[in-house]
Write a protein that holds these residues in place. Structure first.
Motif, PDB file in Angstrom:
ATOM      1  N   LEU A 113      51.308  67.145  68.299  1.00 54.30           N
ATOM      2  CA  LEU A 113      52.733  67.651  68.149  1.00 54.30           C
ATOM      3  C   LEU A 113      52.591  69.179  68.026  1.00 54.30           C
ATOM      4  O   LEU A 113      53.904  69.856  68.675  1.00 54.30           O
ATOM      5  CB  LEU A 113      53.376  66.982  67.085  1.00 54.30           C
ATOM      6  CG  LEU A 113      53.447  65.425  67.271  1.00 54.30           C
ATOM      7  CD1 LEU A 113      54.183  64.567  66.145  1.00 54.30           C
ATOM      8  CD2 LEU A 113      54.528  65.233  68.413  1.00 54.30           C
ATOM      9  N   PHE A 114      52.224  69.682  67.481  1.00 54.64           N
ATOM     10  CA  PHE A 114      52.153  71.215  67.000  1.00 54.64           C
ATOM     11  C   PHE A 114      51.750  71.904  68.500  1.00 54.64           C
ATOM     12  O   PHE A 114      52.291  73.025  68.582  1.00 54.64           O
ATOM     13  CB  PHE A 114      51.300  71.670  65.899  1.00 54.64           C
ATOM     14  CG  PHE A 114      51.821  71.572  64.572  1.00 54.64           C
ATOM     15  CD1 PHE A 114      52.989  72.524  64.135  1.00 54.64           C
ATOM     16  CD2 PHE A 114      51.536  70.503  63.653  1.00 54.64           C
ATOM     17  CE1 PHE A 114      53.583  72.426  62.975  1.00 54.64           C
ATOM     18  CE2 PHE A 114      51.912  70.559  62.392  1.00 54.64           C
ATOM     19  CZ  PHE A 114      53.088  71.563  62.149  1.00 54.64           C
ATOM     20  N   SER A 115      50.739  71.564  68.964  1.00 54.29           N
ATOM     21  CA  SER A 115      50.352  71.989  70.470  1.00 54.29           C
ATOM     22  C   SER A 115      51.670  72.076  71.445  1.00 54.29           C
ATOM     23  O   SER A 115      51.802  73.003  71.925  1.00 54.29           O
ATOM     24  CB  SER A 115      49.362  71.448  70.954  1.00 54.29           C
ATOM     25  OG  SER A 115      48.010  71.536  70.245  1.00 54.29           O
ATOM     26  N   ALA A 116      52.349  70.898  71.178  1.00 52.34           N
ATOM     27  CA  ALA A 116      53.535  70.773  72.184  1.00 52.34           C
ATOM     28  C   ALA A 116      54.546  71.583  71.876  1.00 52.34           C
ATOM     29  O   ALA A 116      55.335  72.363  72.489  1.00 52.34           O
ATOM     30  CB  ALA A 116      54.013  69.247  72.304  1.00 52.34           C
ATOM     31  N   PHE A 117      54.722  71.906  70.317  1.00 48.12           N
ATOM     32  CA  PHE A 117      55.846  72.820  69.916  1.00 48.12           C
ATOM     33  C   PHE A 117      55.485  74.120  70.423  1.00 48.12           C
ATOM     34  O   PHE A 117      56.422  74.837  70.826  1.00 48.12           O
ATOM     35  CB  PHE A 117      55.794  72.642  68.303  1.00 48.12           C
ATOM     36  CG  PHE A 117      56.808  73.656  67.667  1.00 48.12           C
ATOM     37  CD1 PHE A 117      58.112  73.618  67.836  1.00 48.12           C
ATOM     38  CD2 PHE A 117      56.296  74.578  67.208  1.00 48.12           C
ATOM     39  CE1 PHE A 117      59.003  74.456  67.241  1.00 48.12           C
ATOM     40  CE2 PHE A 117      56.980  75.742  66.686  1.00 48.12           C
ATOM     41  CZ  PHE A 117      58.535  75.741  66.753  1.00 48.12           C
ATOM     42  N   LEU A 118      54.298  74.568  70.265  1.00 50.16           N
ATOM     43  CA  LEU A 118      53.768  75.942  70.349  1.00 50.16           C
ATOM     44  C   LEU A 118      53.768  76.265  71.891  1.00 50.16           C
ATOM     45  O   LEU A 118      54.181  77.285  72.533  1.00 50.16           O
ATOM     46  CB  LEU A 118      52.302  76.195  69.953  1.00 50.16           C
ATOM     47  CG  LEU A 118      52.247  76.348  68.659  1.00 50.16           C
ATOM     48  CD1 LEU A 118      50.756  76.059  68.098  1.00 50.16           C
ATOM     49  CD2 LEU A 118      53.021  77.215  67.784  1.00 50.16           C
ATOM     50  N   SER A 119      53.777  75.230  72.776  1.00 52.01           N
ATOM     51  CA  SER A 119      53.913  75.292  74.136  1.00 52.01           C
ATOM     52  C   SER A 119      55.338  75.377  74.664  1.00 52.01           C
ATOM     53  O   SER A 119      55.754  76.142  75.534  1.00 52.01           O
ATOM     54  CB  SER A 119      53.399  74.007  74.905  1.00 52.01           C
ATOM     55  OG  SER A 119      53.637  73.992  76.191  1.00 52.01           O
ATOM     56  N   ALA A 120      56.258  74.480  73.894  1.00 50.76           N
ATOM     57  CA  ALA A 120      57.719  74.794  74.269  1.00 50.76           C
ATOM     58  C   ALA A 120      57.962  76.096  73.786  1.00 50.76           C
ATOM     59  O   ALA A 120      59.010  76.879  74.553  1.00 50.76           O
ATOM     60  CB  ALA A 120      58.563  73.729  73.351  1.00 50.76           C
ATOM     61  N   ALA A 121      57.472  76.843  72.584  1.00 49.96           N
ATOM     62  CA  ALA A 121      57.953  77.995  72.306  1.00 49.96           C
ATOM     63  C   ALA A 121      57.470  78.933  73.068  1.00 49.96           C
ATOM     64  O   ALA A 121      58.285  79.982  73.506  1.00 49.96           O
ATOM     65  CB  ALA A 121      57.108  78.232  70.774  1.00 49.96           C
ATOM     66  N   ALA A 122      56.332  79.026  73.807  1.00 55.10           N
ATOM     67  CA  ALA A 122      55.695  79.801  74.903  1.00 55.10           C
ATOM     68  C   ALA A 122      56.626  79.658  75.971  1.00 55.10           C
ATOM     69  O   ALA A 122      57.036  80.780  76.459  1.00 55.10           O
ATOM     70  CB  ALA A 122      54.410  79.497  75.296  1.00 55.10           C
ATOM     71  N   PHE A 123      57.193  78.521  76.277  1.00 52.32           N
ATOM     72  CA  PHE A 123      58.026  78.433  77.685  1.00 52.32           C
ATOM     73  C   PHE A 123      59.527  79.152  77.285  1.00 52.32           C
ATOM     74  O   PHE A 123      60.165  79.769  77.948  1.00 52.32           O
ATOM     75  CB  PHE A 123      58.397  77.082  78.012  1.00 52.32           C
ATOM     76  CG  PHE A 123      59.194  76.838  79.033  1.00 52.32           C
ATOM     77  CD1 PHE A 123      59.023  76.954  80.428  1.00 52.32           C
ATOM     78  CD2 PHE A 123      60.802  76.404  78.965  1.00 52.32           C
ATOM     79  CE1 PHE A 123      59.943  77.149  81.432  1.00 52.32           C
ATOM     80  CE2 PHE A 123      61.621  76.359  79.844  1.00 52.32           C
ATOM     81  CZ  PHE A 123      61.161  76.617  81.224  1.00 52.32           C
ATOM     82  N   VAL A 124      60.152  78.975  76.238  1.00 51.99           N
ATOM     83  CA  VAL A 124      61.304  79.769  75.687  1.00 51.99           C
ATOM     84  C   VAL A 124      60.928  81.192  75.837  1.00 51.99           C
ATOM     85  O   VAL A 124      61.900  81.966  76.168  1.00 51.99           O
ATOM     86  CB  VAL A 124      61.864  79.243  74.262  1.00 51.99           C
ATOM     87  CG1 VAL A 124      62.957  80.057  73.869  1.00 51.99           C
ATOM     88  CG2 VAL A 124      61.997  77.647  74.423  1.00 51.99           C
ATOM     89  N   GLY A 125      59.880  81.582  75.084  1.00 53.34           N
ATOM     90  CA  GLY A 125      59.533  83.016  75.135  1.00 53.34           C
ATOM     91  C   GLY A 125      59.666  83.847  76.445  1.00 53.34           C
ATOM     92  O   GLY A 125      60.250  84.680  76.705  1.00 53.34           O
ATOM     93  N   THR A 126      58.737  83.208  77.124  1.00 57.20           N
ATOM     94  CA  THR A 126      58.673  83.743  78.637  1.00 57.20           C
ATOM     95  C   THR A 126      59.810  83.315  79.563  1.00 57.20           C
ATOM     96  O   THR A 126      60.134  84.201  80.399  1.00 57.20           O
ATOM     97  CB  THR A 126      57.440  83.177  79.253  1.00 57.20           C
ATOM     98  OG1 THR A 126      57.615  81.537  79.327  1.00 57.20           O
ATOM     99  CG2 THR A 126      56.116  83.543  78.706  1.00 57.20           C
ATOM    100  N   GLY A 127      60.447  82.413  79.264  1.00 51.61           N
ATOM    101  CA  GLY A 127      61.839  82.067  79.959  1.00 51.61           C
ATOM    102  C   GLY A 127      62.615  83.331  79.571  1.00 51.61           C
ATOM    103  O   GLY A 127      63.483  83.781  80.373  1.00 51.61           O
TER     104      GLY A 127
END
Length: 194
Positions: A143-157
């Protein structure tokens, strides 16, 4: 209990700071239409997810096999965060960006994460210092990996969507922006060892 403010500050700063992911995402905004540029961001997110899973398992294994190493990992993580704060503080605006090769932007974004030292060190430091001391089940790590992945998407987005505007703002006010980001990173490092 995890210091949520420090954790979220570290995640936010790490995902909005200029690095290979952010710079290439910003460059893609000017080179390709939005739909094609977003493929690169989705690839980054997918790559980050798998790298975070690997980093979480590595951190958990080290803590379980060598429990006395955990305090050392926290100090190393805090030191790495302070080093990032210093690098952020002294960094200058980016003058240019290298050209991407033709091919799948999704695959380029995903594979970049496996050779991007920022992503790997970020993953090890975030899991070893913030997450593994408090959450050790595989479900929590996923779940933390998924959260960090989503944060990466938002940041690069954000870098993609506001590429030209954000680049101009950062270039004009880079000392102020760098000071704010470095200050947040120092707060994160101090809160880890305090």
């Amino acid at each position: 209990m995890m210091n949520l403010a420090a954790f979220l500050s570290y995640v936010a700063v790490a995902n909005v700071s200029p690095g290979p992911n952010a710079i290439i995402s910003m460059s893609n905004a000017g080179r390709y239409e939005l739909k094609k540029s977003i493929r690169f961001n989705i690839g980054i997110s997918a790559g980050v997810f798998f790298v975070m899973l690997l980093c979480s398992v590595f951190s958990l294994t080290v803590v379980r096999v060598f429990p006395s190493v955990q305090p050392v990992l926290i100090w190393i993580g805090a030191g790495y965060i302070l080093w990032l704060a210093y690098q952020t503080w002294i960094s200058k605006p980016v003058e240019g960006v290298g050209k991407e090769t033709s091919g799948s932007l999704f695959l380029q974004g995903a594979l970049l994460q496996f050779v991007n030292p920022n992503t790997i060190l970020y993953g090890i430091s975030v899991f070893a210092t913030f997450i593994v001391p408090f959450y050790q089940s595989l479900l929590h790590l996923a779940l933390f990996s998924a959260f960090l992945s989503a944060a990466a998407f938002v940041g690069t987005g954000c870098w993609t969507l506001f590429g030209s505007f954000f680049r101009g703002f950062v270039n004009r006010h880079f000392k102020l922006v760098n000071g704010m980001l470095a200050g947040l990173l120092v707060y994160c490092a101090v809160s880890l060892v305090w």
